[in-house]
Design a protein around this motif. Structure first.
Motif, short mmCIF file in Angstrom:
data_model
loop_
_atom_site.label_atom_id
_atom_site.label_comp_id
_atom_site.label_asym_id
_atom_site.label_seq_id
_atom_site.Cartn_x
_atom_site.Cartn_y
_atom_site.Cartn_z
N LEU A 179 0.83 -1.21 0.00
CA LEU A 179 0.00 0.00 0.00
C LEU A 179 0.86 1.26 0.00
CD1 LEU A 179 -2.81 -1.04 2.52
CD2 LEU A 179 -3.08 -0.63 0.07
N LEU A 180 1.93 1.25 0.80
CA LEU A 180 2.82 2.41 0.84
C LEU A 180 3.49 2.64 -0.52
CD1 LEU A 180 4.52 1.90 4.33
CD2 LEU A 180 2.84 3.64 3.72
N PHE A 181 3.91 1.55 -1.13
CA PHE A 181 4.51 1.68 -2.47
C PHE A 181 3.49 2.20 -3.48
CE2 PHE A 181 4.96 -0.22 -6.68
CZ PHE A 181 6.14 0.37 -7.09
N SER A 182 2.25 1.74 -3.35
CA SER A 182 1.20 2.16 -4.28
C SER A 182 0.97 3.67 -4.21
CB SER A 182 -0.11 1.42 -3.97
OG SER A 182 0.07 0.03 -4.08
N ILE A 183 1.07 4.23 -3.00
CA ILE A 183 0.90 5.68 -2.85
C ILE A 183 1.99 6.42 -3.62
CG2 ILE A 183 0.97 7.59 -1.19
CD1 ILE A 183 -0.24 5.62 0.87
N THR A 184 3.24 5.98 -3.46
CA THR A 184 4.34 6.62 -4.18
C THR A 184 4.21 6.41 -5.68
OG1 THR A 184 5.79 4.68 -4.00
CG2 THR A 184 5.84 6.26 -2.19
N TYR A 185 3.71 5.24 -6.06
CA TYR A 185 3.58 4.92 -7.49
C TYR A 185 2.56 5.84 -8.16
CZ TYR A 185 2.60 2.21 -11.71
OH TYR A 185 2.42 1.81 -13.02
N PHE A 186 1.40 5.99 -7.54
CA PHE A 186 0.35 6.81 -8.15
C PHE A 186 0.70 8.30 -8.10
CE2 PHE A 186 -2.30 2.99 -7.50
CZ PHE A 186 -2.76 2.86 -8.80
N TYR A 187 1.43 8.70 -7.07
CA TYR A 187 1.89 10.09 -7.04
C TYR A 187 2.85 10.35 -8.20
CZ TYR A 187 3.82 14.49 -5.42
OH TYR A 187 4.21 15.80 -5.35
N HIS A 188 3.69 9.37 -8.46
CA HIS A 188 4.63 9.48 -9.58
C HIS A 188 3.88 9.52 -10.91
CE1 HIS A 188 8.00 8.08 -12.24
NE2 HIS A 188 8.63 8.97 -11.51
N VAL A 189 2.79 8.78 -10.99
CA VAL A 189 1.98 8.78 -12.22
C VAL A 189 1.32 10.14 -12.44
CG1 VAL A 189 -0.12 7.81 -13.28
CG2 VAL A 189 1.54 6.29 -12.19
N LEU A 190 0.88 10.76 -11.35
CA LEU A 190 0.19 12.05 -11.45
C LEU A 190 1.10 13.17 -11.97
CD1 LEU A 190 -1.98 12.02 -8.20
CD2 LEU A 190 -2.79 11.81 -10.55
N ILE A 191 2.39 13.05 -11.73
CA ILE A 191 3.31 14.10 -12.18
C ILE A 191 4.06 13.64 -13.44
CG2 ILE A 191 3.57 15.09 -9.87
CD1 ILE A 191 6.29 13.63 -9.70
N PHE A 192 3.38 12.83 -14.26
CA PHE A 192 4.02 12.28 -15.46
C PHE A 192 4.53 13.37 -16.40
CE2 PHE A 192 -0.28 13.14 -16.77
CZ PHE A 192 -0.17 13.53 -18.09
N PHE A 193 3.88 14.54 -16.40
CA PHE A 193 4.25 15.60 -17.33
C PHE A 193 5.64 16.17 -17.03
CE2 PHE A 193 1.68 17.18 -13.85
CZ PHE A 193 2.45 18.22 -13.34
N LYS A 194 6.16 15.87 -15.84
CA LYS A 194 7.47 16.39 -15.48
C LYS A 194 8.61 15.56 -16.05
CE LYS A 194 6.29 18.83 -11.20
NZ LYS A 194 6.64 19.02 -9.77
N TYR A 195 8.36 14.27 -16.25
CA TYR A 195 9.43 13.41 -16.73
C TYR A 195 9.12 12.75 -18.08
CZ TYR A 195 6.45 9.84 -14.56
OH TYR A 195 5.39 9.05 -14.20
N ARG A 196 8.00 13.15 -18.70
CA ARG A 196 7.67 12.66 -20.04
C ARG A 196 7.52 13.84 -21.00
NH1 ARG A 196 6.10 7.33 -20.62
NH2 ARG A 196 5.89 6.17 -18.67
N SER A 197 8.03 13.68 -22.18
CA SER A 197 8.03 14.77 -23.16
C SER A 197 6.70 14.81 -23.92
CB SER A 197 9.19 14.58 -24.14
OG SER A 197 9.12 15.54 -25.17
N TRP A 198 6.06 16.00 -23.95
CA TRP A 198 4.81 16.14 -24.69
C TRP A 198 5.03 16.04 -26.19
CZ3 TRP A 198 4.29 20.02 -28.26
CH2 TRP A 198 5.22 21.07 -28.20
N LYS A 199 6.27 16.32 -26.62
CA LYS A 199 6.58 16.22 -28.05
C LYS A 199 6.47 14.78 -28.56
CE LYS A 199 9.76 20.17 -27.91
NZ LYS A 199 11.16 20.62 -28.13
N TRP A 200 6.64 13.84 -27.64
CA TRP A 200 6.53 12.42 -27.98
C TRP A 200 5.22 11.83 -27.46
CZ3 TRP A 200 10.22 9.76 -30.86
CH2 TRP A 200 11.40 10.45 -31.10
N LEU A 201 4.22 12.71 -27.29
CA LEU A 201 2.91 12.30 -26.77
C LEU A 201 3.03 11.62 -25.41
CD1 LEU A 201 1.28 10.93 -30.06
CD2 LEU A 201 1.04 13.21 -29.05
N PHE A 202 3.98 12.08 -24.62
CA PHE A 202 4.22 11.58 -23.26
C PHE A 202 4.62 10.10 -23.23
CE2 PHE A 202 1.13 15.07 -22.73
CZ PHE A 202 1.92 15.93 -21.97
#
Length: 278
Positions: free
Chosen positions: A41-64
């Motif tokens: 459960l603790l890992f899942s919290i960190t995982y979904f938080y990381h998913v929510l900020i996907f725009f910070k580490y994925r390039s929109w030029k490559w459709l994320f």
């Protein structure tokens, strides 16, 4: 001559329990499931938080779809912050260690006094669970969908803990409607892993996704042969999607359905034979 008085010291029940091998196994079993559920459960919290900020580490030029591997959520270079950045990895591994602990005890109890063959092990659902846990522990990257089935399984075991630890092997564990829904969710979550690994392979998310997919499908085929809830889940999906299958492929679709149905009947027959000669 003075009479000697014998002093009889009562044994501490706590020490007695600690020296009892069965009590130790029960403790390891409980700790294992708690580790899986809590750290999962603790890992899942960190995982979904990381998913929510996907725009910070994925390039929109490559459709994320393209990931910036140089991005780090924790920018500080201090040693304790670097250790903190490893916490999701540690929690993920601890949840899988919990699986090893609980499933090892379960298998030991199932095969106590026996010498199981490889055929026996390959037909055991607990052995399948251990194989998949080893696969995720040593490779394939960390992800929520990979430990979701284990979290559901640990939740079910912990909610039935008092009954499981005190019941005889011959007794069946009563299942509530909620438990049946959780088992359905467990079966579908295992299928979700195949879909997720397929997407990872297509998108080249990791260099090992393709290998993980092939190995996982191989283990899942064993599960499909010997696991009733996996068979039911696959058969339900085949029935639901049958109306979308073109007519020219309906015969082949029916062959697959018949194969799964045959596996279910074979499992029922094996269960009856085991119960008869037990």
């Amino acid at each position: 001559m003075a009479k000697t008085i014998k002093v009889i010291r009562k044994k501490d029940p706590k020490k007695k329990n600690l020296s009892d091998p069965l009590a130790k196994q029960k403790l390891v079993w409980k700790i294992g499931h708690v580790l899986t559920l809590v750290f999962g459960l603790l890992f899942s919290i960190t995982y979904f938080y990381h998913v929510l900020i996907f725009f910070k580490y994925r390039s929109w030029k490559w459709l994320f779809l393209r990931v910036n591997k140089n991005y780090s959520f924790i920018q500080s270079k201090r040693w304790y912050m670097k250790l903190l950045s490893w916490s999701p990895q540690v929690m993920y591994r601890l949840s899988l260690i919990g699986v090893f602990m609980s499933e090892s005890v379960t298998m030991q109890q199932n095969w106590v006094g026996l010498s199981p063959t490889w055929n026996d092990l390959l037909s055991s659902e607990n052995f399948h669970t251990l194989l998949i846990a080893c696969l995720w522990f040593f490779g394939g990257g960390k992800s929520f969908y990979k430990i979701l089935p284990y979290m559901i399984l640990s939740y079910l075991h912990l909610t039935k803990m008092n009954y499981e630890l005190n019941a005889n092997k011959e007794e069946k564990i009563p299942l509530t409607p909620k438990d049946r829904k959780m088992l359905h969710l467990l079966a579908y979550s295992e299928l979700l892993v195949i879909l997720a690994l397929t997407l990872d392979t297509i998108l080249f998310k990791t260099g090992t996704s393709g290998f993980m997919l092939v190995i996982y499908v191989g283990i899942y085929w064993l599960r499909l042969n010997f696991s009733p809830y996996a068979q039911v889940a696959v058969l339900e999906l085949l029935v639901k999607f049958e109306k979308y299958v073109p007519k020219k492929y309906r015969d082949k679709w029916q062959v697959i359905k018949n194969l799964i149905y045959m596996k279910m009947k074979e499992h029922e027959k094996r269960t009856e034979e085991v119960a008869r000669y037990a």
